[in-house]
Design a protein around this motif. Sequence first.
Motif, PDB file in Angstrom:
ATOM      1  N   LEU A  54       0.842  -1.197   0.000  1.00 33.52           N
ATOM      2  CA  LEU A  54       0.000   0.000   0.000  1.00 33.52           C
ATOM      3  C   LEU A  54       0.875   1.243   0.000  1.00 33.52           C
ATOM      4  O   LEU A  54       1.782   1.375   0.810  1.00 33.52           O
ATOM      5  N   GLY A  55       0.584   2.137  -0.935  1.00 29.39           N
ATOM      6  CA  GLY A  55       1.276   3.415  -0.976  1.00 29.39           C
ATOM      7  C   GLY A  55       0.401   4.490  -0.366  1.00 29.39           C
ATOM      8  O   GLY A  55       0.092   4.468   0.820  1.00 29.39           O
ATOM      9  N   GLY A  56      -0.074   5.421  -1.201  1.00 29.29           N
ATOM     10  CA  GLY A  56      -0.919   6.497  -0.711  1.00 29.29           C
ATOM     11  C   GLY A  56      -2.384   6.124  -0.595  1.00 29.29           C
ATOM     12  O   GLY A  56      -3.185   6.925  -0.115  1.00 29.29           O
ATOM     13  N   GLY A  57      -2.753   4.924  -1.072  1.00 29.87           N
ATOM     14  CA  GLY A  57      -4.142   4.487  -0.976  1.00 29.87           C
ATOM     15  C   GLY A  57      -5.084   5.245  -1.884  1.00 29.87           C
ATOM     16  O   GLY A  57      -6.290   5.317  -1.623  1.00 29.87           O
ATOM     17  N   VAL A  70      -1.405  -6.084   5.187  1.00 31.22           N
ATOM     18  CA  VAL A  70      -1.260  -4.858   4.404  1.00 31.22           C
ATOM     19  C   VAL A  70       0.059  -4.199   4.796  1.00 31.22           C
ATOM     20  O   VAL A  70       0.301  -3.936   5.983  1.00 31.22           O
ATOM     21  N   VAL A  71       0.903  -3.953   3.799  1.00 35.09           N
ATOM     22  CA  VAL A  71       2.239  -3.411   4.047  1.00 35.09           C
ATOM     23  C   VAL A  71       2.322  -2.001   3.464  1.00 35.09           C
ATOM     24  O   VAL A  71       2.321  -1.821   2.242  1.00 35.09           O
ATOM     25  N   HIS A  72       2.375  -1.016   4.360  1.00 31.80           N
ATOM     26  CA  HIS A  72       2.533   0.357   3.899  1.00 31.80           C
ATOM     27  C   HIS A  72       3.994   0.600   3.544  1.00 31.80           C
ATOM     28  O   HIS A  72       4.884   0.509   4.400  1.00 31.80           O
ATOM     29  N   ILE A  73       4.249   0.914   2.271  1.00 36.75           N
ATOM     30  CA  ILE A  73       5.612   1.115   1.781  1.00 36.75           C
ATOM     31  C   ILE A  73       6.016   2.564   2.025  1.00 36.75           C
ATOM     32  O   ILE A  73       5.556   3.485   1.339  1.00 36.75           O
ATOM     33  N   ASN A  74       6.877   2.769   3.015  1.00 34.36           N
ATOM     34  CA  ASN A  74       7.275   4.120   3.414  1.00 34.36           C
ATOM     35  C   ASN A  74       8.766   4.360   3.139  1.00 34.36           C
ATOM     36  O   ASN A  74       9.449   5.052   3.894  1.00 34.36           O
ATOM     37  N   LEU A  75       9.269   3.785   2.060  1.00 34.91           N
ATOM     38  CA  LEU A  75      10.682   3.931   1.691  1.00 34.91           C
ATOM     39  C   LEU A  75      10.918   5.330   1.138  1.00 34.91           C
ATOM     40  O   LEU A  75      10.223   5.764   0.214  1.00 34.91           O
TER      41      LEU A  75
END
Length: 350
Positions: A54-57, A70-75
């Motif tokens: 999941l990025g910005g949704g 659900v994995v929020h990608i905050n790289l």
Amino acid sequence: MNSPLKIHENYSLKHRNTLGLLASARYFVEVNSVDELPEVLGFARDKQLPVIPLGGGSNVVFGEFLNALVVHINLKGRSVLQRDQGRVVVRAEAGENWHEFVLWTLTNEAYGLENLSLIPGTVGAAPIQNIGAYGVELKDHFVSLEAMNIESGEIECFDRQAVCFGYRDSVFKGEKLDQYIITSVTLELDPVLRPKLGYGHLGDLIASRLDGEAPSALDISQAVCDIRREKLPDPSVIGNAGSFFKNPEISQELMDQLKKRYPNIIAYPVGAKWKLAAGWLIDQAGLRGVREGEVGTYQKQALVLVNHGGATGQNVLAFSDRVQQKVNEKFGIMLEREPRFYNGWVSSIG
């Protein structure tokens, strides 16, 4: 699992999707470095759960409960890799906000993305959708991306050919669906501004503002932002996922037929075909500003579906089905949805 990562259970996703849908995930975790991903994937394997990056949704529709991790990608991170007379090569990590990245490229005299200003979402999501606006698409500047194979945990590199770009499409929406987590994207930009102002009324707006003077990249970016803000609602005010349907491409034969019936039809030539404005089709079907329960179309732009408060993913899906049906009945054209639908274990596109 002994881990510094904070994995949440039964996590609300209401504020993790721009539609503001009532939804929750069995597990949720935020990842801040690539090194954390193998551990996260191991957790999902132990629980026998699918992984949803999941990025910005901003391009997803969630069901009420996702039996998944659900994995929020905050790289984070962005850099200029190469600069010479002919090109500027830049790299951004997947969790970078797309619009902020665009503005960063312009301040670094790397041009080409100005027409893609204010598109919601993250850098990592951009190639999946092959985002585009005002005559420019991501593929026009794409060099490569890196992505982690969910099954093996290995980082793999994809060049332009391997990504198989199409209109709002890529291999990650087809053959490689749900198999990778994109970690970074590399693009090739231009050290010299070459404005593309021929799509929509972008050129007219800039000409009216500058009285014939040549625009800067920031002038173009600002004009694009102003047009988008006029047409699209702010998700923090009213939930939406931006443009909900793709602009359909039709044959010359069908275009000739429609032109006779609808002389003011909005269309643009694309090779041997024509691309129609989906928003115009929905508007002509009498669906602009329509509301059914908590879901409807935006008053200023029929292409945008909005959540008026307590909508669920199923509400949005049912309403979008009605929009497709009405447009098909009137024009003989079946619109295709842009957002990704997730419902329980199952996800779908289109």
